[in-house]
Scaffold this motif. Structure first.
Motif, mmCIF file in Angstrom:
data_model
loop_
_atom_site.group_PDB
_atom_site.id
_atom_site.type_symbol
_atom_site.label_atom_id
_atom_site.label_comp_id
_atom_site.label_asym_id
_atom_site.label_seq_id
_atom_site.Cartn_x
_atom_site.Cartn_y
_atom_site.Cartn_z
ATOM 1 N N MET A 106 0.841 -1.179 0.000
ATOM 2 C CA MET A 106 0.000 0.000 0.000
ATOM 3 C C MET A 106 0.884 1.239 0.000
ATOM 4 S SD MET A 106 -3.038 0.814 2.640
ATOM 5 C CE MET A 106 -2.835 2.307 3.552
ATOM 6 N N SER A 107 0.528 2.218 -0.805
ATOM 7 C CA SER A 107 1.308 3.444 -0.855
ATOM 8 C C SER A 107 0.978 4.323 0.352
ATOM 9 C CB SER A 107 1.035 4.189 -2.153
ATOM 10 O OG SER A 107 -0.325 4.562 -2.198
ATOM 11 N N GLU A 108 1.823 5.294 0.570
ATOM 12 C CA GLU A 108 1.616 6.192 1.704
ATOM 13 C C GLU A 108 0.390 7.073 1.487
ATOM 14 O OE1 GLU A 108 4.854 8.385 3.300
ATOM 15 O OE2 GLU A 108 6.292 6.845 2.715
ATOM 16 N N ILE A 109 -0.270 7.399 2.579
ATOM 17 C CA ILE A 109 -1.440 8.268 2.532
ATOM 18 C C ILE A 109 -0.981 9.679 2.888
ATOM 19 C CG2 ILE A 109 -3.668 8.773 3.598
ATOM 20 C CD1 ILE A 109 -4.021 5.822 4.094
ATOM 21 N N SER A 110 -1.415 10.637 2.106
ATOM 22 C CA SER A 110 -1.019 12.024 2.359
ATOM 23 C C SER A 110 -1.781 12.586 3.563
ATOM 24 C CB SER A 110 -1.285 12.890 1.131
ATOM 25 O OG SER A 110 -2.677 13.068 0.965
ATOM 26 N N ILE A 111 -1.291 13.676 4.076
ATOM 27 C CA ILE A 111 -1.953 14.365 5.183
ATOM 28 C C ILE A 111 -3.368 14.777 4.766
ATOM 29 C CG2 ILE A 111 -1.902 16.438 6.639
ATOM 30 C CD1 ILE A 111 0.197 14.401 7.419
ATOM 31 N N LEU A 112 -3.502 15.258 3.538
ATOM 32 C CA LEU A 112 -4.821 15.669 3.044
ATOM 33 C C LEU A 112 -5.780 14.479 2.999
ATOM 34 C CD1 LEU A 112 -6.676 17.844 1.913
ATOM 35 C CD2 LEU A 112 -5.738 17.347 -0.355
ATOM 36 N N ASP A 113 -5.298 13.326 2.548
ATOM 37 C CA ASP A 113 -6.136 12.122 2.519
ATOM 38 C C ASP A 113 -6.565 11.724 3.932
ATOM 39 O OD1 ASP A 113 -6.035 11.887 -0.242
ATOM 40 O OD2 ASP A 113 -4.298 10.548 -0.205
ATOM 41 N N LEU A 114 -5.656 11.804 4.885
ATOM 42 C CA LEU A 114 -5.996 11.472 6.273
ATOM 43 C C LEU A 114 -7.029 12.438 6.839
ATOM 44 C CD1 LEU A 114 -2.537 10.489 7.793
ATOM 45 C CD2 LEU A 114 -4.506 8.993 7.418
ATOM 46 N N GLN A 115 -6.888 13.711 6.509
ATOM 47 C CA GLN A 115 -7.862 14.695 6.975
ATOM 48 C C GLN A 115 -9.234 14.420 6.358
ATOM 49 O OE1 GLN A 115 -5.898 18.329 5.864
ATOM 50 N NE2 GLN A 115 -4.915 18.557 7.873
ATOM 51 N N ASN A 116 -9.250 14.077 5.083
ATOM 52 C CA ASN A 116 -10.518 13.751 4.429
ATOM 53 C C ASN A 116 -11.167 12.522 5.044
ATOM 54 O OD1 ASN A 116 -10.441 15.907 2.641
ATOM 55 N ND2 ASN A 116 -9.379 14.743 1.055
ATOM 56 N N LEU A 117 -10.378 11.499 5.330
ATOM 57 C CA LEU A 117 -10.907 10.290 5.973
ATOM 58 C C LEU A 117 -11.456 10.611 7.360
ATOM 59 C CD1 LEU A 117 -8.308 7.618 4.901
ATOM 60 C CD2 LEU A 117 -10.723 7.659 4.305
ATOM 61 N N ARG A 118 -10.745 11.431 8.116
ATOM 62 C CA ARG A 118 -11.201 11.820 9.452
ATOM 63 C C ARG A 118 -12.546 12.539 9.349
ATOM 64 N NH1 ARG A 118 -7.654 16.050 12.161
ATOM 65 N NH2 ARG A 118 -9.021 17.378 10.956
ATOM 66 N N HIS A 119 -12.672 13.409 8.348
ATOM 67 C CA HIS A 119 -13.919 14.134 8.139
ATOM 68 C C HIS A 119 -15.054 13.165 7.778
ATOM 69 C CE1 HIS A 119 -16.542 17.434 6.988
ATOM 70 N NE2 HIS A 119 -16.767 16.819 5.841
ATOM 71 N N LEU A 120 -14.793 12.214 6.898
ATOM 72 C CA LEU A 120 -15.812 11.231 6.513
ATOM 73 C C LEU A 120 -16.241 10.379 7.708
ATOM 74 C CD1 LEU A 120 -14.458 9.981 3.085
ATOM 75 C CD2 LEU A 120 -16.601 11.184 3.483
ATOM 76 N N ILE A 121 -15.273 9.918 8.478
ATOM 77 C CA ILE A 121 -15.574 9.071 9.636
ATOM 78 C C ILE A 121 -16.413 9.839 10.651
ATOM 79 C CG2 ILE A 121 -14.538 7.901 11.621
ATOM 80 C CD1 ILE A 121 -12.237 7.090 9.628
ATOM 81 N N GLY A 122 -16.064 11.105 10.885
ATOM 82 C CA GLY A 122 -16.853 11.938 11.797
ATOM 83 C C GLY A 122 -18.267 12.145 11.287
ATOM 84 N N GLY A 123 -18.400 12.322 9.977
ATOM 85 C CA GLY A 123 -19.730 12.483 9.387
ATOM 86 C C GLY A 123 -20.581 11.244 9.532
ATOM 87 N N PHE A 124 -19.949 10.077 9.372
ATOM 88 C CA PHE A 124 -20.686 8.823 9.561
ATOM 89 C C PHE A 124 -21.169 8.693 11.004
ATOM 90 C CE2 PHE A 124 -18.407 6.836 5.776
ATOM 91 C CZ PHE A 124 -19.542 6.784 4.993
ATOM 92 N N GLU A 125 -20.317 9.089 11.940
ATOM 93 C CA GLU A 125 -20.698 8.997 13.351
ATOM 94 C C GLU A 125 -21.890 9.908 13.658
ATOM 95 O OE1 GLU A 125 -18.654 9.264 17.778
ATOM 96 O OE2 GLU A 125 -17.427 9.555 16.002
ATOM 97 N N THR A 126 -21.851 11.124 13.126
ATOM 98 C CA THR A 126 -22.957 12.063 13.319
ATOM 99 C C THR A 126 -24.243 11.523 12.701
ATOM 100 O OG1 THR A 126 -21.433 13.935 13.317
ATOM 101 C CG2 THR A 126 -23.741 14.426 12.859
ATOM 102 N N SER A 127 -24.144 11.014 11.486
ATOM 103 C CA SER A 127 -25.317 10.462 10.805
ATOM 104 C C SER A 127 -25.901 9.281 11.564
ATOM 105 C CB SER A 127 -24.965 10.023 9.386
ATOM 106 O OG SER A 127 -24.607 11.129 8.608
ATOM 107 N N GLN A 128 -25.030 8.421 12.076
ATOM 108 C CA GLN A 128 -25.496 7.262 12.825
ATOM 109 C C GLN A 128 -26.287 7.700 14.055
ATOM 110 O OE1 GLN A 128 -22.438 4.877 14.580
ATOM 111 N NE2 GLN A 128 -23.868 3.376 15.367
ATOM 112 N N CYS A 129 -25.763 8.661 14.790
ATOM 113 C CA CYS A 129 -26.458 9.152 15.984
ATOM 114 C C CYS A 129 -27.816 9.755 15.635
ATOM 115 C CB CYS A 129 -25.599 10.179 16.704
ATOM 116 S SG CYS A 129 -24.144 9.500 17.509
#
Length: 60
Positions: A1-24
């Motif tokens: 697997m190639s390295e993930i950029s800081i921007l990609d990690l920030q985007n993933l964090r944002h998506l994961i947080g959005g899923f948590e909010t939606s679930q609640c």
């Protein structure tokens, strides 16, 4: 697997947080619904959102 950029990690964090909010929200809507079909619809949506969130977490 190639390295993930800081921007990609920030985007993933944002998506994961959005899923948590939606679930609640979906769980709250399900608990307030009077109609059993609507309650099931919201609960299924909450379950699906939780699965998607878990899948993203496994990716990391």
């Amino acid at each position: 697997m190639s390295e993930i950029s800081i921007l990609d990690l920030q985007n993933l964090r944002h998506l994961i947080g959005g899923f948590e909010t939606s679930q609640c929200k979906m769980q709250d809507y399900a608990s307030e619904a009077k109609d059993p079909e609507i309650r099931k619809l919201f609960q299924d949506a909450a379950d699906s959102t939780m699965k998607n969130r878990q899948d993203l977490m496994k990716f990391l």
